[in-house]
Motif scaffolding. Structure first.
Motif, PDB file in Angstrom:
ATOM      1  N   ALA A   1       1.932 -42.087 -39.015  1.00 58.87           N
ATOM      2  CA  ALA A   1       1.877 -43.243 -39.908  1.00 58.87           C
ATOM      3  C   ALA A   1       2.804 -44.340 -39.395  1.00 58.87           C
ATOM      4  O   ALA A   1       3.760 -44.088 -38.655  1.00 58.87           O
ATOM      5  CB  ALA A   1       2.292 -42.823 -41.314  1.00 58.87           C
ATOM      6  N   PHE A   2       2.516 -45.595 -39.808  1.00 58.85           N
ATOM      7  CA  PHE A   2       3.400 -46.692 -39.415  1.00 58.85           C
ATOM      8  C   PHE A   2       3.485 -47.728 -40.533  1.00 58.85           C
ATOM      9  O   PHE A   2       2.601 -47.831 -41.385  1.00 58.85           O
ATOM     10  CB  PHE A   2       2.928 -47.357 -38.115  1.00 58.85           C
ATOM     11  CG  PHE A   2       1.666 -48.178 -38.233  1.00 58.85           C
ATOM     12  CD1 PHE A   2       1.710 -49.528 -38.573  1.00 58.85           C
ATOM     13  CD2 PHE A   2       0.422 -47.601 -37.994  1.00 58.85           C
ATOM     14  CE1 PHE A   2       0.548 -50.275 -38.674  1.00 58.85           C
ATOM     15  CE2 PHE A   2      -0.732 -48.351 -38.092  1.00 58.85           C
ATOM     16  CZ  PHE A   2      -0.680 -49.688 -38.433  1.00 58.85           C
ATOM     17  N   ALA A   3       4.582 -48.476 -40.495  1.00 58.24           N
ATOM     18  CA  ALA A   3       4.783 -49.628 -41.374  1.00 58.24           C
ATOM     19  C   ALA A   3       5.004 -50.846 -40.490  1.00 58.24           C
ATOM     20  O   ALA A   3       5.924 -50.864 -39.668  1.00 58.24           O
ATOM     21  CB  ALA A   3       5.981 -49.406 -42.285  1.00 58.24           C
ATOM     22  N   LEU A   4       4.149 -51.827 -40.649  1.00 60.82           N
ATOM     23  CA  LEU A   4       4.214 -53.050 -39.842  1.00 60.82           C
ATOM     24  C   LEU A   4       4.644 -54.204 -40.742  1.00 60.82           C
ATOM     25  O   LEU A   4       4.004 -54.475 -41.758  1.00 60.82           O
ATOM     26  CB  LEU A   4       2.847 -53.332 -39.221  1.00 60.82           C
ATOM     27  CG  LEU A   4       2.702 -54.589 -38.368  1.00 60.82           C
ATOM     28  CD1 LEU A   4       3.637 -54.547 -37.168  1.00 60.82           C
ATOM     29  CD2 LEU A   4       1.255 -54.732 -37.885  1.00 60.82           C
TER      30      LEU A   4
ATOM     31  N   MET B   1       7.775 -42.092 -40.470  1.00 62.74           N
ATOM     32  CA  MET B   1       6.915 -43.261 -40.330  1.00 62.74           C
ATOM     33  C   MET B   1       7.507 -44.207 -39.291  1.00 62.74           C
ATOM     34  O   MET B   1       8.699 -44.520 -39.333  1.00 62.74           O
ATOM     35  CB  MET B   1       6.774 -43.982 -41.672  1.00 62.74           C
ATOM     36  CG  MET B   1       5.920 -45.239 -41.595  1.00 62.74           C
ATOM     37  SD  MET B   1       5.633 -46.038 -43.191  1.00 62.74           S
ATOM     38  CE  MET B   1       4.430 -44.895 -43.895  1.00 62.74           C
ATOM     39  N   ILE B   2       6.670 -44.662 -38.358  1.00 65.51           N
ATOM     40  CA  ILE B   2       7.113 -45.578 -37.314  1.00 65.51           C
ATOM     41  C   ILE B   2       7.211 -46.983 -37.899  1.00 65.51           C
ATOM     42  O   ILE B   2       6.270 -47.467 -38.534  1.00 65.51           O
ATOM     43  CB  ILE B   2       6.133 -45.554 -36.126  1.00 65.51           C
ATOM     44  CG1 ILE B   2       6.089 -44.155 -35.515  1.00 65.51           C
ATOM     45  CG2 ILE B   2       6.533 -46.580 -35.078  1.00 65.51           C
ATOM     46  CD1 ILE B   2       5.020 -43.996 -34.453  1.00 65.51           C
ATOM     47  N   GLU B   3       8.336 -47.648 -37.686  1.00 60.09           N
ATOM     48  CA  GLU B   3       8.533 -49.002 -38.187  1.00 60.09           C
ATOM     49  C   GLU B   3       8.394 -49.998 -37.046  1.00 60.09           C
ATOM     50  O   GLU B   3       9.012 -49.835 -35.988  1.00 60.09           O
ATOM     51  CB  GLU B   3       9.912 -49.125 -38.847  1.00 60.09           C
ATOM     52  CG  GLU B   3      10.061 -48.237 -40.079  1.00 60.09           C
ATOM     53  CD  GLU B   3      11.384 -48.450 -40.784  1.00 60.09           C
ATOM     54  OE1 GLU B   3      12.209 -49.243 -40.273  1.00 60.09           O
ATOM     55  OE2 GLU B   3      11.596 -47.821 -41.834  1.00 60.09           O
ATOM     56  N   ILE B   4       7.585 -51.030 -37.273  1.00 60.67           N
ATOM     57  CA  ILE B   4       7.258 -51.990 -36.227  1.00 60.67           C
ATOM     58  C   ILE B   4       7.450 -53.406 -36.760  1.00 60.67           C
ATOM     59  O   ILE B   4       6.989 -53.735 -37.858  1.00 60.67           O
ATOM     60  CB  ILE B   4       5.809 -51.806 -35.741  1.00 60.67           C
ATOM     61  CG1 ILE B   4       5.598 -50.379 -35.221  1.00 60.67           C
ATOM     62  CG2 ILE B   4       5.458 -52.811 -34.650  1.00 60.67           C
ATOM     63  CD1 ILE B   4       4.161 -50.038 -34.966  1.00 60.67           C
ATOM     64  N   ASP B   5       8.106 -54.231 -35.956  1.00 58.60           N
ATOM     65  CA  ASP B   5       8.307 -55.640 -36.279  1.00 58.60           C
ATOM     66  C   ASP B   5       7.153 -56.436 -35.682  1.00 58.60           C
ATOM     67  O   ASP B   5       7.052 -56.580 -34.469  1.00 58.60           O
ATOM     68  CB  ASP B   5       9.644 -56.110 -35.712  1.00 58.60           C
ATOM     69  CG  ASP B   5       9.946 -57.569 -36.029  1.00 58.60           C
ATOM     70  OD1 ASP B   5       9.066 -58.275 -36.562  1.00 58.60           O
ATOM     71  OD2 ASP B   5      11.074 -58.011 -35.739  1.00 58.60           O
ATOM     72  N   GLY B   6       6.287 -56.953 -36.539  1.00 61.27           N
ATOM     73  CA  GLY B   6       5.116 -57.682 -36.070  1.00 61.27           C
ATOM     74  C   GLY B   6       5.414 -59.037 -35.479  1.00 61.27           C
ATOM     75  O   GLY B   6       4.520 -59.666 -34.901  1.00 61.27           O
TER      76      GLY B   6
ATOM     77  N   GLU C   1       1.218 -50.750 -44.511  1.00 61.59           N
ATOM     78  CA  GLU C   1       1.530 -49.340 -44.287  1.00 61.59           C
ATOM     79  C   GLU C   1       0.210 -48.606 -44.099  1.00 61.59           C
ATOM     80  O   GLU C   1      -0.733 -48.783 -44.870  1.00 61.59           O
ATOM     81  CB  GLU C   1       2.296 -48.756 -45.474  1.00 61.59           C
ATOM     82  CG  GLU C   1       3.708 -49.303 -45.595  1.00 61.59           C
ATOM     83  CD  GLU C   1       4.499 -48.621 -46.687  1.00 61.59           C
ATOM     84  OE1 GLU C   1       3.964 -47.656 -47.317  1.00 61.59           O
ATOM     85  OE2 GLU C   1       5.649 -49.027 -46.929  1.00 61.59           O
ATOM     86  N   PHE C   2       0.183 -47.764 -43.063  1.00 62.33           N
ATOM     87  CA  PHE C   2      -1.056 -47.090 -42.668  1.00 62.33           C
ATOM     88  C   PHE C   2      -0.751 -45.618 -42.416  1.00 62.33           C
ATOM     89  O   PHE C   2       0.059 -45.289 -41.555  1.00 62.33           O
ATOM     90  CB  PHE C   2      -1.608 -47.749 -41.400  1.00 62.33           C
ATOM     91  CG  PHE C   2      -2.959 -47.259 -40.957  1.00 62.33           C
ATOM     92  CD1 PHE C   2      -4.125 -47.846 -41.419  1.00 62.33           C
ATOM     93  CD2 PHE C   2      -3.067 -46.207 -40.041  1.00 62.33           C
ATOM     94  CE1 PHE C   2      -5.365 -47.416 -40.993  1.00 62.33           C
ATOM     95  CE2 PHE C   2      -4.299 -45.763 -39.613  1.00 62.33           C
ATOM     96  CZ  PHE C   2      -5.467 -46.369 -40.097  1.00 62.33           C
TER      97      PHE C   2
END
Length: 344
Positions: free
Chosen positions: A29-32, A1-6, A74-75
């Motif tokens: 998938a990603f977690a923002l 899962m790609i982790e992104i700092d919003g 999470e998407f």
């Protein structure tokens, strides 16, 4: 899962929309986290949540954190599905941003999709419908991505109520990146004022002031049509059409802002663009990055474009795109503007 700092970079909703679009396109998938953390009202607002739910419907995604004011999402996307979709922001929030979120993914579907979108069609801090119709969609078609857009009803803050229809044809195997370094010969310049439910004198004053400042003739100054159930609202829209592209500049009227000030704002945008010889203006330089990167990812190689300004919004967008696609953005000053390249 790609982790992104919003909260990174520009820290706005574009991080969310780019992540949703590329997650659907790539199946990743990603977690923002820290969504819009630096904003006065952080987290997911209604228009952002509409983007999330639209993306989930198009791709059959699994969600966590999809609720108002949430700063975590999470998407996990499934397969993109063509279909007939209706997405309504429910407020004056921008429905054009919802369209741009699902547009790239629907290019990956196996059949055309028809969309009906409701909300704001002409909003500050979002691409107005006429920008999508005249600037963005023609470049998408050159890229190999056919789409048709129709404005059914104008929608302004705070009432909303606008309506857009869009048809998007699949183009997963047809995207062809191209360079866009020059505007080409100037073909046309004109301005329109959309001011439903306002005195006609408002539109006339805005157009007159713009015409005087730019030296444009009466034939170049037009009052946009409106229907009785639209508005109140006010958007002054100027279009510069060239051989290679068209650019659209908009300013919005609101309480306490004179018609002359609205016109002055558009004139400043026009002159800033005309001072540069670069192809794209600051907003198109940002919006164009994602579809061009998709084409480069699929075809390989490199594509370049020039722009009059490279905003923090655009630089943040580049960084998010690089998290999902094996491409690299590079930018450098070039004359009175910038040159951007994206390479697989």
């Amino acid at each position: 899962m790609i982790e992104i700092d919003g909260s990174a970079g520009e820290g706005g909703g574009q991080i969310l929309r780019t992540s949703l679009a590329l997650s659907m396109c790539t199946g990743q998938a990603f977690a923002l986290t820290k969504i819009r953390a630096g904003r006065a009202k952080p987290g997911l607002m209604r228009q952002h949540l509409t983007c999330v739910n639209a993306a989930a419907e198009v791709s059959g995604a699994e969600l966590r954190g999809a609720e108002l004011n949430s700063q975590l999402l999470e998407f996990r996307p499934g397969a993109v599905r063509a279909g007939d979709y209706v997405f309504n922001v429910g407020t004056a929030g921008s429905c054009t941003l919802v369209l741009q979120t699902v547009w790239p993914a629907l290019l990956m579907a196996d059949a055309p999709s028809r969309l009906k979108l409701g909300g704001g069609t002409h909003n500050p801090m979002a691409p107005p419908f006429h920008f999508l119709e005249r600037s963005y969609a023609p470049l998408m078609r050159r890229l190999g991505a056919r789409a048709e857009l129709k404005l059914r009803r104008l929608g302004f803050y705070p009432a909303g109520g606008g309506e857009i229809e869009a048809t998007i044809w699949p183009a997963a195997k047809e995207l062809k990146p191209f360079d866009l370094l020059e505007r080409g010969e100037k073909l046309e310049a004109f301005a329109e004022c959309f001011a439903p439910a306002l005195p006609r004198s408002v539109a006339r004053r805005e157009l007159e002031q713009l015409g005087l400042a730019m030296g444009w003739s009466d034939e170049q100054l037009r009052e946009g049509p409106s229907r009785q159930n639209e508005g109140p609202g006010n958007a002054l829209v100027a279009t510069l059409a060239y051989e290679q592209l068209s650019e659209v500049f908009t300013s919005f009227g609101e309480k306490g802002v004179s018609a002359e000030q609205v016109a002055k704002d558009v004139v400043q945008q026009l002159r800033a663009y005309q001072l540069s010889e670069a192809a794209l203006g600051p907003h198109l330089a940002d919006q164009w990055a994602l579809p061009l990167a998709l084409a480069v990812w699929q075809r390989g190689g490199e594509a370049r474009y020039s722009c009059s300004e490279l905003t923090p919004h655009a630089r943040t967008n580049f960084e998010v795109i690089e998290k999902f696609l094996p491409v690299r953005f590079e930018s450098s000053a070039a004359g009175s503007g910038w040159r951007v390249s994206v390479r697989a």
